[in-house]
Design a protein around this motif. Structure first.
Motif, mmCIF file in Angstrom:
data_model
loop_
_atom_site.group_PDB
_atom_site.id
_atom_site.type_symbol
_atom_site.label_atom_id
_atom_site.label_comp_id
_atom_site.label_asym_id
_atom_site.label_seq_id
_atom_site.Cartn_x
_atom_site.Cartn_y
_atom_site.Cartn_z
ATOM 1 N N THR A 72 1.019 -1.137 0.002
ATOM 2 C CA THR A 72 0.052 -0.052 -0.012
ATOM 3 C C THR A 72 0.848 1.182 -0.024
ATOM 4 O OG1 THR A 72 -1.676 -1.303 1.168
ATOM 5 C CG2 THR A 72 -1.885 1.130 1.268
ATOM 6 N N VAL A 73 1.926 1.324 0.742
ATOM 7 C CA VAL A 73 2.832 2.386 0.976
ATOM 8 C C VAL A 73 3.436 2.729 -0.462
ATOM 9 C CG1 VAL A 73 4.987 3.118 1.728
ATOM 10 C CG2 VAL A 73 3.419 2.212 3.381
ATOM 11 N N ALA A 74 3.972 1.466 -1.163
ATOM 12 C CA ALA A 74 4.400 1.526 -2.367
ATOM 13 C C ALA A 74 3.534 2.086 -3.517
ATOM 14 C CB ALA A 74 5.055 0.236 -2.748
ATOM 15 N N TYR A 75 2.415 1.261 -3.399
ATOM 16 C CA TYR A 75 1.335 2.063 -4.496
ATOM 17 C C TYR A 75 0.905 3.190 -4.357
ATOM 18 C CZ TYR A 75 -3.232 1.203 -6.712
ATOM 19 O OH TYR A 75 -4.515 1.254 -7.725
ATOM 20 N N GLN A 76 0.799 3.835 -3.149
ATOM 21 C CA GLN A 76 0.383 5.223 -2.789
ATOM 22 C C GLN A 76 1.626 6.116 -3.486
ATOM 23 O OE1 GLN A 76 -1.270 5.593 1.208
ATOM 24 N NE2 GLN A 76 -2.949 6.481 -0.009
ATOM 25 N N THR A 77 2.880 5.658 -3.035
ATOM 26 C CA THR A 77 4.061 6.490 -3.288
ATOM 27 C C THR A 77 4.266 6.587 -4.709
ATOM 28 O OG1 THR A 77 4.708 5.856 -1.504
ATOM 29 C CG2 THR A 77 6.132 6.956 -2.481
ATOM 30 N N GLU A 78 4.119 5.370 -5.721
ATOM 31 C CA GLU A 78 4.277 5.443 -6.897
ATOM 32 C C GLU A 78 3.055 6.485 -7.547
ATOM 33 O OE1 GLU A 78 5.577 1.788 -9.417
ATOM 34 O OE2 GLU A 78 3.229 1.605 -8.928
ATOM 35 N N LEU A 79 1.984 6.340 -7.088
ATOM 36 C CA LEU A 79 0.955 7.277 -7.692
ATOM 37 C C LEU A 79 1.259 8.967 -7.512
ATOM 38 C CD1 LEU A 79 -2.402 5.513 -6.711
ATOM 39 C CD2 LEU A 79 -1.437 5.653 -8.776
ATOM 40 N N GLY A 174 -0.555 19.896 -9.192
ATOM 41 C CA GLY A 174 -0.357 18.980 -7.922
ATOM 42 C C GLY A 174 -1.161 17.875 -8.127
ATOM 43 N N ILE A 175 -1.058 16.947 -7.216
ATOM 44 C CA ILE A 175 -1.737 15.679 -7.426
ATOM 45 C C ILE A 175 -1.976 15.269 -5.672
ATOM 46 C CG2 ILE A 175 -1.589 13.128 -7.650
ATOM 47 C CD1 ILE A 175 0.911 13.664 -9.812
ATOM 48 N N LEU A 176 -3.280 14.881 -5.588
ATOM 49 C CA LEU A 176 -3.748 14.326 -4.239
ATOM 50 C C LEU A 176 -4.065 12.827 -4.594
ATOM 51 C CD1 LEU A 176 -5.242 14.598 -1.451
ATOM 52 C CD2 LEU A 176 -7.441 15.150 -2.711
ATOM 53 N N VAL A 177 -3.383 11.824 -3.629
ATOM 54 C CA VAL A 177 -3.784 10.589 -3.437
ATOM 55 C C VAL A 177 -4.681 10.447 -1.907
ATOM 56 C CG1 VAL A 177 -2.847 8.296 -3.283
ATOM 57 C CG2 VAL A 177 -1.978 10.058 -4.964
ATOM 58 N N ILE A 178 -6.029 9.737 -2.483
ATOM 59 C CA ILE A 178 -6.513 9.699 -1.315
ATOM 60 C C ILE A 178 -7.445 8.532 -1.498
ATOM 61 C CG2 ILE A 178 -8.258 11.253 -2.499
ATOM 62 C CD1 ILE A 178 -9.210 12.167 0.473
ATOM 63 N N PRO A 179 -7.485 7.590 -0.411
ATOM 64 C CA PRO A 179 -8.844 6.340 -0.510
ATOM 65 C C PRO A 179 -9.896 6.852 -0.080
ATOM 66 C CG PRO A 179 -7.037 6.048 1.239
ATOM 67 C CD PRO A 179 -6.896 7.514 0.732
ATOM 68 N N VAL A 180 -11.169 6.809 -0.776
ATOM 69 C CA VAL A 180 -12.356 7.273 -0.599
ATOM 70 C C VAL A 180 -13.353 6.227 -0.588
ATOM 71 C CG1 VAL A 180 -14.142 8.923 -1.203
ATOM 72 C CG2 VAL A 180 -11.815 9.397 -1.725
ATOM 73 N N LYS A 187 -11.730 3.117 -2.406
ATOM 74 C CA LYS A 187 -11.311 3.121 -3.735
ATOM 75 C C LYS A 187 -9.979 4.109 -3.648
ATOM 76 C CE LYS A 187 -13.902 0.564 -6.303
ATOM 77 N NZ LYS A 187 -13.369 -0.635 -7.048
ATOM 78 N N MET A 188 -8.980 3.932 -4.209
ATOM 79 C CA MET A 188 -7.710 4.578 -4.268
ATOM 80 C C MET A 188 -8.170 5.710 -5.126
ATOM 81 S SD MET A 188 -5.258 5.302 -2.397
ATOM 82 C CE MET A 188 -4.620 3.740 -1.999
ATOM 83 N N MET A 189 -8.036 7.084 -4.980
ATOM 84 C CA MET A 189 -8.211 8.032 -6.137
ATOM 85 C C MET A 189 -7.259 8.897 -6.244
ATOM 86 S SD MET A 189 -12.009 9.428 -5.561
ATOM 87 C CE MET A 189 -11.873 10.307 -6.991
ATOM 88 N N GLU A 200 -8.501 16.752 -12.478
ATOM 89 C CA GLU A 200 -8.934 15.441 -13.254
ATOM 90 C C GLU A 200 -9.018 14.109 -12.240
ATOM 91 O OE1 GLU A 200 -6.025 14.525 -16.340
ATOM 92 O OE2 GLU A 200 -7.017 16.168 -17.630
ATOM 93 N N ARG A 201 -10.019 13.308 -12.122
ATOM 94 C CA ARG A 201 -10.135 12.295 -11.028
ATOM 95 C C ARG A 201 -9.930 11.040 -11.657
ATOM 96 N NH1 ARG A 201 -13.714 14.562 -6.487
ATOM 97 N NH2 ARG A 201 -13.471 16.856 -6.905
ATOM 98 N N ILE A 202 -9.236 10.091 -10.960
ATOM 99 C CA ILE A 202 -9.078 8.863 -11.407
ATOM 100 C C ILE A 202 -9.175 7.806 -10.295
ATOM 101 C CG2 ILE A 202 -7.552 6.839 -12.487
ATOM 102 C CD1 ILE A 202 -5.748 9.276 -13.684
ATOM 103 N N GLU A 203 -10.234 6.732 -10.514
ATOM 104 C CA GLU A 203 -10.299 5.935 -9.397
ATOM 105 C C GLU A 203 -9.606 4.588 -9.784
ATOM 106 O OE1 GLU A 203 -14.820 5.852 -7.976
ATOM 107 O OE2 GLU A 203 -14.466 4.023 -8.452
ATOM 108 N N LEU A 204 -9.117 4.002 -8.728
ATOM 109 C CA LEU A 204 -8.367 2.889 -9.115
ATOM 110 C C LEU A 204 -8.729 1.531 -8.246
ATOM 111 C CD1 LEU A 204 -5.098 5.102 -9.178
ATOM 112 C CD2 LEU A 204 -5.788 3.508 -11.035
ATOM 113 N N ASP A 205 -7.548 0.829 -7.827
ATOM 114 C CA ASP A 205 -8.127 -0.208 -6.972
ATOM 115 C C ASP A 205 -8.746 0.003 -5.462
ATOM 116 O OD1 ASP A 205 -6.860 -1.719 -8.900
ATOM 117 O OD2 ASP A 205 -4.889 -1.662 -8.104
ATOM 118 N N THR A 206 -9.181 -1.212 -4.845
ATOM 119 C CA THR A 206 -9.882 -1.190 -3.618
ATOM 120 C C THR A 206 -8.851 -1.609 -2.552
ATOM 121 O OG1 THR A 206 -11.851 -1.894 -4.966
ATOM 122 C CG2 THR A 206 -11.835 -2.216 -2.214
ATOM 123 N N PHE A 207 -8.978 -0.767 -1.352
ATOM 124 C CA PHE A 207 -7.928 -0.956 -0.248
ATOM 125 C C PHE A 207 -9.059 -0.906 0.976
ATOM 126 C CE2 PHE A 207 -5.333 0.280 -3.541
ATOM 127 C CZ PHE A 207 -4.042 -0.318 -3.151
#
Ligand code: SAM
Length: 218
Positions: A72-79, A174-180, A187-189, A200-207
């Motif tokens: 999860t740390v790696a996934y969010q950081t990559e985004l 700038g970019i915001l990464v937030i699980p909603v 969903k990771m957004m 611009e919003r992108i919805e990704l995997d479930t956490f």
């Protein structure tokens, strides 16, 4: 919790195996993998649990909170696509592990935690390890207005919605990464601020995150 700061061959080997596992699970950003390879995750665990530190699992850190799963740390950081010198706001310092990863990528980190005991612990442990972010104690669901704008904002707890006030603290570009989502799963957004009033919003995997609590959250 009794901390011990010794990084021997056993932990170094386990860290290498963790990096290989994260690569297999789809983490591609070499700099993120390098940061995971560098930061001793077992420093955030009581010595009794060092055997668990390099498993790809979340782990209790006290006060009902967890150190996030390495994936999860790696996934969010990559985004986040961190660039050297980026000003990054992290909401939910927790153990401080994610903070160290962000700093390894060259970010200047502003990190806020609402649980006093965790805050007190990180302000001691991180500088001891050589990491000196800007620490804050309080409700980060409102961001931190006085230090805005930020290049990146990372939320490490599950939010019921995207706080509008947080979006306004992003720089253009700038970019915001937030699980909603719900309290059970999110969903990771990623949200890119394209222009003053254009996102611009992108919805990704479930956490599954612990809840983001506060005025603009649960
Ligand atoms: N990234 C952390 C790490 O590496 O250990 C893990 C974070 S843990 C999953 C989520 C953290 O968010 C918890 O420590 C929790 O207390 C904190 N939190 C929840 N709501 C918050 C809020 N409104 N402001 C600041 N921190 C908050």
């Amino acid at each position: 919790m009794a901390y011990k700061f010794i990084d021997n061959y056993r932990e170094k080997g386990a860290r290498k195996r963790l990096v290989k596992l994260l690569e297999k699970r789809g983490i591609e950003d070499k700099n993120v993998l390098k940061a995971i390879a560098k930061v001793p995750r077992h420093y955030f665990f009581d010595e009794t649990f060092w055997g668990k530190a390099y498993e790809d699992i979340a782990f209790p850190i006290g006060d009902g909170q967890t150190i996030s799963q390495p994936y999860t740390v790696a996934y969010q950081t990559e985004l986040l696509h961190i660039e050297q010198g980026n000003k990054v706001l992290e909401i939910g310092t927790g153990s401080g592990y994610q903070t160290c990863i962000l700093m390894e990528l060259g970010a200047e980190v502003y990190t806020i935690e609402r649980q006093r005991s965790l805050y007190e612990r990180t302000i001691q442990v991180l500088p001891y390890m050589g990491y000196r972010p800007h620490f804050f104690y309080g409700d980060g669901s409102k961001g931190i207005e006085e230090h805005a704008p930020y290049d990146r904002i990372l939320v490490t707890a599950g939010a019921p919605m995207v706080p509008e006030i947080m979006l306004k603290q992003l720089k253009i570009g700038g970019i915001l990464v937030i699980p909603v989502g719900s309290e059970k799963e999110q969903k990771m957004m990623t949200i890119l601020r394209v222009a003053e009033d254009d996102y611009e919003r992108i919805e990704l995997d479930t956490f599954r995150f612990v809840p983001l609590l506060g005025d603009e959250a649960w």
